[in-house]
Design a protein around this motif. Structure first.
Motif, PDB file in Angstrom:
ATOM      1  N   LEU A 323       9.079  36.280  -6.334  1.00 26.62           N
ATOM      2  CA  LEU A 323      10.043  36.111  -5.221  1.00 26.62           C
ATOM      3  C   LEU A 323      11.015  37.672  -5.296  1.00 26.62           C
ATOM      4  N   GLU A 325      13.787  40.253  -3.472  1.00 24.45           N
ATOM      5  CA  GLU A 325      15.270  39.776  -3.149  1.00 24.45           C
ATOM      6  C   GLU A 325      15.204  39.387  -1.523  1.00 24.45           C
ATOM      7  N   ARG A 326      14.182  39.554  -0.838  1.00 24.39           N
ATOM      8  CA  ARG A 326      14.330  39.290   0.723  1.00 24.39           C
ATOM      9  C   ARG A 326      13.556  37.884   0.817  1.00 24.39           C
ATOM     10  N   MET A 327      13.441  37.067  -0.292  1.00 23.10           N
ATOM     11  CA  MET A 327      12.837  35.904  -0.139  1.00 23.10           C
ATOM     12  C   MET A 327      13.542  34.931  -0.771  1.00 23.10           C
ATOM     13  N   THR A 328      13.836  33.602  -0.294  1.00 25.29           N
ATOM     14  CA  THR A 328      14.475  32.356  -0.678  1.00 25.29           C
ATOM     15  C   THR A 328      13.677  31.354  -0.666  1.00 25.29           C
ATOM     16  N   LEU A 329      13.684  30.257  -1.640  1.00 24.76           N
ATOM     17  CA  LEU A 329      13.139  28.962  -1.670  1.00 24.76           C
ATOM     18  C   LEU A 329      14.296  27.992  -1.371  1.00 24.76           C
ATOM     19  N   SER A 330      13.860  26.970  -0.606  1.00 24.44           N
ATOM     20  CA  SER A 330      14.665  25.784  -0.534  1.00 24.44           C
ATOM     21  C   SER A 330      14.954  24.972  -1.844  1.00 24.44           C
ATOM     22  N   SER A 331      15.796  24.025  -2.116  1.00 24.64           N
ATOM     23  CA  SER A 331      16.114  23.397  -3.053  1.00 24.64           C
ATOM     24  C   SER A 331      15.042  22.606  -3.581  1.00 24.64           C
ATOM     25  N   SER A 333      11.951  23.565  -2.967  1.00 24.78           N
ATOM     26  CA  SER A 333      10.736  24.489  -2.815  1.00 24.78           C
ATOM     27  C   SER A 333       9.667  24.247  -1.706  1.00 24.78           C
ATOM     28  N   THR A 337      11.325  31.407   2.908  1.00 25.63           N
ATOM     29  CA  THR A 337      12.155  32.302   3.992  1.00 25.63           C
ATOM     30  C   THR A 337      11.905  33.474   3.548  1.00 25.63           C
TER      31      THR A 337
END
Length: 463
Positions: A323, A325-331, A333, A337
């Motif tokens: 991952l 810094e521009r990437m995020t996962l939901s709780s 997974s 985004t």
């Protein structure tokens, strides 16, 4: 002096008193209204009671009944032992209360067991002096009070048993009574154990056990905060401490709770959930847009699966996704985004779902990222291209003009006579590097840049 080994009967009459009363038997007969009939033919004579006639044998029977009635002492209540509280829990204080005890006794003594045995003496108390003496069976937790009550502090299961109270009366007669004490343990928190920590659905049978095992304890099972349903695949042992789940399914994964109960306490285990293994269905991957300009976004990738209780892992180009810094996962997974998008993000994405038994990956989804050169580089490149194009056009025009001038201008014919200064004629063969004419397209393709050097500036001048 050793206390008597047993209590006196309430209908027992001392013989010395009975003998003393025997000397007045005839006085008693006369007091009861009997008198002898001298005219009776009976050898022992006959006696008349209130005008009737009775034989001496009848008189003796009446006398015996009268004596028993006369010498029977009044009935008194027997001592009793009461345990307070009735249900004793381990670690609590317990009183053994004496009831219906003779008034003004000389003393009390308490014994372990049902017999009066000096080796089992807990303690004795002399009422007049309030002096208490400890016996061999005193454990340090017993206290004897002047009213005959025995206090046992912080009882243990070893204190379970019989206790005997011996009361010595003022006439040195004794009476005793036995009470019973049962100490129940305070139940610890039960723990559920399983014979198979990772059973396969529709294949394995699971045995759940509620421990530890304790005496006088009842066991109750709960599943998902409900009592056990009626099912042929749920079997309880005789003592209900063991629950068998035959060919377990995900519906029987729990959570399970075991309840233990005895007369003094109730305890519940922590919830226990079975980790039922099953084949994982292949997930799918979707995105709102698979072609995105660089530095724009967001791009949302979603892993779709109907499985529950699974973990989700993301892969990029076949490798585990690191991952940025521009990437995020939901709780959970399930959603990735990316915002904003970079050209390094272009490539194939996959998601993998797994449980403790197996895993499955989705098909790859390819993300395309488009980008443009920076505006300054674009302007420089455009200008350079324009300049180069203009120079090429000018060069072609110059070559074409020369060619037309050479082939269409005032150029001597191939063979002509003229007069020069020497009066001789000039032929084409006399020109330097003379060569046959070439087609016009060859001149355009291969222009002769030395044409200007081949032009003769000494033309014949007419008169």
């Amino acid at each position: 002096m050793e206390p008597p080994s047993g209590p006196a009967s309430r209908r027992h009459v001392p013989w010395n008193r009975l003998l003393l009363a025997g000397t007045n038997v005839w006085s008693l007969v006369l007091a009861l209204g009997f008198k002898q009939d001298q005219t009776s033919p009976c050898p022992h004579g006959a006696y008349t009671l209130w005008g009737g006639r009775q034989t001496s044998r009848e008189i003796k029977s009446v006398l015996a009944v009268s004596l028993l009635t006369f010498w029977t002492p009044p009935t008194t209540a027997q001592p009793t032992i009461e345990t307070v509280p009735l249900l004793a829990a381990e670690g609590s204080d317990v009183l053994l209360l004496a009831h219906n005890v003779t008034k003004n006794p000389l003393g009390y003594a308490w014994y372990r067991g049902e017999r009066v045995d000096n080796t089992q003496l807990i303690g004795s108390c002399r009422v007049a002096t309030n002096l208490t003496t400890k016996g061999p069976a005193h454990s340090g937790s017993e206290t004897l009070y002047p009213n005959g009550t025995l206090l046992i502090q912080s009882v243990t299961q070893e204190d379970t048993g019989s206790y005997t109270l011996l009361v010595t009366k003022d006439d040195l007669q004794t009476e005793r009574q036995t009470g019973h004490l049962h100490v129940h343990p305070v139940l610890p928190t039960p723990v559920i154990t399983s014979n198979n920590s990772n059973p396969w659905e529709h294949k394995d049978t699971v045995v759940l056990t509620c421990g530890p095992e304790t005496q006088n304890t009842s066991y109750t099972w709960w599943i998902s905060n409900q009592s056990l349903p009626k099912s042929t695949r749920l079997e309880l042992s005789e003592d209900k401490r063991t629950l068998k789940v035959v060919t377990v399914t995900r519906k029987e994964k729990g959570p399970y709770v075991c309840e233990t109960r005895n007369p003094v306490s109730i305890s519940h285990s922590d919830p226990f959930t079975l980790d039922v293994l099953y084949p994982v269905v292949r997930p799918s991957l979707q995105a709102g847009n698979t072609t995105v300009p660089e530095h724009e976004g967001p791009v949302v990738l979603t892993c779709l699966t109907d499985e529950t209780g699974v973990s989700i892992r993301w892969l990029f180009k076949g490798q585990s996704l690191l991952l940025a810094e521009r990437m995020t996962l939901s709780s959970d997974s399930s959603t990735l985004t990316i915002d904003p998008v970079s050209r390094e993000d272009a490539g194939g994405y996959q998601c993998e779902v797994s449980n403790r038994g197996n895993s499955s990956r989705s098909g790859p989804l390819r993300l395309r990222v488009t980008w443009r050169e920076n505006a300054r580089a674009l302007r420089v490149g455009a200008i350079t291209g324009i300049v180069i194009g203009v120079l090429l056009v000018l060069t072609l025009l110059a070559v074409l003009g020369c060619f037309i001038f050479l082939h269409r201008g005032n150029w001597p014919p191939a063979s002509t006579s003229g007069r020069g200064p020497s009066g001789s004629s000039v032929s084409q063969a006399s020109l330097p590097d003379a060569r046959p004419p070439a087609p016009i397209y060859q001149e355009l393709l291969h222009p002769d840049t030395d044409v200007y050097c081949n032009i003769s500036h000494k033309a014949d001048v007419g008169p």
